[in-house]
Write an enzyme that holds these catalytic residues in place. Structure first.
Site, short mmCIF file in Angstrom:
data_model
loop_
_atom_site.label_atom_id
_atom_site.label_comp_id
_atom_site.label_asym_id
_atom_site.label_seq_id
_atom_site.Cartn_x
_atom_site.Cartn_y
_atom_site.Cartn_z
N ASP A 28 0.87 -1.19 0.00
CA ASP A 28 0.00 0.00 0.00
C ASP A 28 0.90 1.24 0.00
OD1 ASP A 28 -2.98 0.82 1.87
OD2 ASP A 28 -1.61 2.20 0.88
N TYR A 33 -2.15 10.11 -2.82
CA TYR A 33 -2.35 11.34 -3.62
C TYR A 33 -1.34 12.42 -3.19
CZ TYR A 33 -7.03 9.62 -5.11
OH TYR A 33 -8.07 8.91 -5.63
N ARG A 65 -0.59 14.99 9.13
CA ARG A 65 -1.22 14.06 10.09
C ARG A 65 -0.76 14.34 11.52
NH1 ARG A 65 -1.93 8.35 6.61
NH2 ARG A 65 -2.39 9.44 4.66
N ASP A 120 -3.89 2.42 -5.09
CA ASP A 120 -2.57 2.38 -4.43
C ASP A 120 -2.27 1.09 -3.69
OD1 ASP A 120 -4.07 2.71 -2.09
OD2 ASP A 120 -2.54 4.00 -1.19
N GLU A 121 -3.05 0.05 -3.95
CA GLU A 121 -2.78 -1.22 -3.27
C GLU A 121 -2.62 -2.34 -4.29
OE1 GLU A 121 -5.46 -2.20 0.03
OE2 GLU A 121 -6.15 -0.13 -0.05
P1 DGT Z 1 -2.11 5.76 3.85
O1 DGT Z 1 -2.21 4.54 3.01
O2 DGT Z 1 -2.86 5.64 5.12
O3 DGT Z 1 -0.71 6.21 4.09
O4 DGT Z 1 -2.81 6.96 3.10
P2 DGT Z 1 -3.44 6.99 1.67
O5 DGT Z 1 -3.67 8.42 1.35
O6 DGT Z 1 -2.62 6.25 0.70
O7 DGT Z 1 -4.84 6.31 1.90
P3 DGT Z 1 -5.48 5.04 1.22
O8 DGT Z 1 -4.43 4.05 0.93
O9 DGT Z 1 -6.59 4.63 2.11
O10 DGT Z 1 -6.13 5.59 -0.10
C1 DGT Z 1 -5.36 5.86 -1.28
C2 DGT Z 1 -5.82 7.16 -1.91
O11 DGT Z 1 -7.21 7.09 -2.20
C3 DGT Z 1 -5.66 8.36 -1.02
O12 DGT Z 1 -4.40 8.97 -1.18
C4 DGT Z 1 -6.78 9.26 -1.42
C5 DGT Z 1 -7.84 8.33 -1.94
N1 DGT Z 1 -8.90 8.12 -0.95
C6 DGT Z 1 -8.83 7.41 0.18
N2 DGT Z 1 -10.01 7.42 0.82
C7 DGT Z 1 -10.85 8.16 0.08
C8 DGT Z 1 -12.23 8.56 0.21
O13 DGT Z 1 -12.91 8.21 1.15
N3 DGT Z 1 -12.74 9.33 -0.79
C9 DGT Z 1 -11.99 9.72 -1.87
N4 DGT Z 1 -12.57 10.48 -2.82
N5 DGT Z 1 -10.71 9.37 -2.02
C10 DGT Z 1 -10.15 8.60 -1.07
MG MG Z 2 -2.26 4.15 0.85
#
Ligand code: DGT
Ligand code: MG
Length: 605
Positions: A28, A33, A65, A120-121
């Site tokens: 992951d 983004y 964060r 991203d996974e």
């Molecule tokens: P992490 O994995 O916790 O370090 O953080 P992220 O940002 O990679 O989160 P992740 O893996 O859950 O989701 C990947 C991307 O998907 C994230 O960068 C933004 C998008 N995303 C996540 N959750 C949502 C959501 O609820 N709504 C929308 N529109 N986009 C989302």
């Molecule tokens: Mg992620």
């Protein structure tokens, strides 16, 4: 946990040792983004950064964060928590999709099955790779990264060693993604997908965790909500909560009898096994998407002209995605979400139809749509819209969607060249339908039909036949006014006039344009052809690669082919008995085996 259930879970562990054979990695990307934006603009790295979509911060970098910025926070709340938060609009997903594809491609270089999950996974099944490496490893193997729980005894099936090796592979993968693309990632390593995914975020960011099979039950029992289990959705969670099954530990302990009262037998078993950390679903290699679509939701739209505007904007964005994908769409779906004002409810409806591949053209290897083509697509969209909406009555929409749902493959590679050419014949054929030569003939179209379109599940959509479904054959004759003899044999279609799409054959594509120009000029006499040909052979002798080619071969086309294909052809020409092709004359080709590469080597005359 009751004794009985404890017993069942431990016996399940003991009894399923042969199920520890797999080694699965889940990767992951950290704050995906936000990392994409930080790579594009490194100045953002040192600042708290939030990615905004509408009024929500969908993700933030780890700097933000620290200030308590969480996913899906309202922008106003995020700015209260962190007034210096730098916001970047993340509504255009193009850069994120591109980054996602690049990561996927890096992971594919290990030649193991890779399943993409969202942007991203990825899951990677490294079982075979681990086995291979084990054969060549005599040293003791150490783990890379963290372990969920240090084991007191080794599992007799050898899974600990395998998973340790898998953890090293995971580390290599993460390193390569960072090295080549600049993204930090987290990884989880386990004997199944469920545990690999769940342990992945235990050491965020930029780290990895391995769990051994015997710790599955214990690890799962610590999850606070049944919703933490990836395949348990909102409805199942609600149904479980209504039975006072709230934590995963509750689910582990509840009797099968009770579960079967509220769920189907299969579902009850699945819920139970998941709660115990068991999961035998395979890593399914991800292919290209079966459909490419976009949707736009809004409060309410009740006027046709506004709907048209929304569709026009969606179409522009969709065409960019299709261009990136590279396949030629042949089917278009329109989706609406209709609001029933009286019942305060809404529902989706879709309708789809075929679109002519001739709308799409290839320029310098890239898929493009002319202004006129876009207008055609818009009128198709609005025609589907009027089938879904009775315009004599008021309507209220809260979403419009567009998707291309079937594609012609643009195959690449040596082994696929014949199919490849055939596909493109079909594309070109439809391109030609509007032409004014009125010769028509009949021919079995099956050989040139776009049989390689990806299959799409259309169960939720009505499929309507294309209003202009091409009369399958007349086109070939129409445009080129080919002779009957030529039409009877696809081999007579000249390679220089076929649309070749792959990068590998881009040069051929350029040649096609030249050849096509030639084909529009009056046909040369055979005598003239001979002299052209000898001219060509002279050029080759002076520097080209086609010295061994028979005289009927178009040397320009030959020289544009990849080297290995050239070698293969030369070998066949040297030993025609292998190729079942006559060396002497292209005229005889009609009699030879169909679908043979050599048949396409007819010079442009
Ligand atoms: P992490 O994995 O916790 O370090 O953080 P992220 O940002 O990679 O989160 P992740 O893996 O859950 O989701 C990947 C991307 O998907 C994230 O960068 C933004 C998008 N995303 C996540 N959750 C949502 C959501 O609820 N709504 C929308 N529109 N986009 C989302
Ligand atoms: Mg992620």
């Amino acid at each position: 946990m009751t004794d009985r259930n404890m017993e069942s879970s431990s016996s399940s562990y003991m009894g399923s040792q042969n199920e520890h054979i797999k080694s699965i990695i889940h990767i992951d990307v950290d704050c995906f983004y936000a990392q994409v934006e930080m790579i594009r603009n490194p100045e953002l790295r040192s600042q708290p950064l939030g990615i905004q979509q509408k009024n929500i911060v969908v993700t933030s970098n780890y700097e933000a964060r620290k200030f308590g910025i969480q996913k899906c926070m309202l922008v106003c709340d995020a700015l209260k928590a962190c007034p210096n938060l730098k916001l970047v609009n993340g509504e255009d997903l193009r850069e994120y999709r591109t980054a996602s594809s690049k990561i996927f491609m890096v992971l594919q270089s290990w030649k193991c099955p890779v399943e993409k999950l969202g942007l991203d996974e990825n899951y990677i099944d490294v079982t075979n790779l681990v086995k291979e490496r084990l054969k060549n490893t005599s040293n003791s193997i150490t783990i890379s990264g963290h372990i969920y729980n240090e084991p007191s005894v080794e599992c007799t099936c050898g899974c600990h060693t395998r998973l340790k090796l898998a953890s090293q592979i995971a580390n290599e993968m993460r390193y390569k993604i960072y090295d080549e693309l600049g993204f930090t990632t987290c990884a989880g390593i386990a004997h199944n997908k469920l545990l690999a995914k769940l342990v992945c975020p235990l050491h965020k960011p930029n780290d990895q965790t391995t769990i051994f099979p015997e710790d599955g039950v214990n690890f799962m029992s610590n999850l606070q909500s049944v919703r933490s289990i990836p395949s348990i959705g909102l409805k199942t969670t609600e149904a479980l909560i209504s039975q006072k099954i709230i934590t995963v530990s509750d689910l582990q302990q509840v009797s099968m009898e009770l579960l079967k009262k509220h769920f189907s037998a299969d579902m009850a078993v699945r819920l139970k096994t998941l709660s115990l950390g068991e999961d035998n679903t395979p890593v399914k290699q991800t292919g290209r998407p079966q459909s490419i679509g976009l949707e736009d939701s809004f409060k309410t739209v009740s006027v046709k002209s506004e709907v048209e505007e929304k569709f026009a904007a969606l179409l522009q964005r969709l065409l960019i995605l299709v261009r990136e994908d590279g396949r030629i769409p042949v089917s278009l779906r329109v989706t609406l979400r209709k609001k029933d004002v009286k019942r305060l409810s809404s529902h989706r409806e879709s309708r789809q139809c075929q679109v002519s591949p001739s709308i799409f053209t290839i320029n310098n290897g890239a898929l493009t749509v002319t202004e006129a083509g876009q207008q055609k697509l818009m009128s198709t969209i609005m025609r589907l819209f009027t089938k879904l909406i009775d315009l004599s009555k008021p309507f209220h929409l809260t979403l419009v969607g567009l998707a291309f749902t079937k594609f012609q493959e643009r195959m690449t590679g040596r082994s696929s060249i014949v199919n490849y050419l055939m596909n493109d014949i079909s594309v070109q054929s439809v391109l030609n339908i509007q032409n004014d030569c009125d010769t028509s003939t009949s021919m079995d179209y099956s050989a040139v039909s776009p049989s390689s379109s990806t299959t799409t599940d259309l169960s939720d959509a009505e499929v309507e036949p294309s209003p202009k479904k091409p009369k399958k054959v007349t086109w070939i004759a129409k445009r080129r006014c080919l002779s009957k003899e030529e039409i009877a044999s696809p081999s007579k279609l000249k390679v220089g006039e076929l649309r070749l799409n792959s990068k590998e054959l881009e040069k051929v594509s350029e040649l096609r344009l030249n050849s096509r120009d030639r084909s529009l000029t009056p046909r040369a006499s055979p005598a003239r052809d001979m002299s052209d040909n000898s001219e060509a052979m002279k050029d080759v002798a002076e520097g080209g690669n086609c010295g061994d080619c028979p005289s009927y071969v178009d040397k320009e086309v030959f020289n544009a082919l990849p080297e290995d294909m050239q070698h293969e052809l030369k070998a066949m020409w040297k030993n025609p008995s292998n190729s079942e092709l006559p060396r002497s004359s292209p005229r005889n080709m009609n009699k030879s085996k169909s679908n043979t590469l050599l048949k396409y080597f007819v010079p442009n005359k």
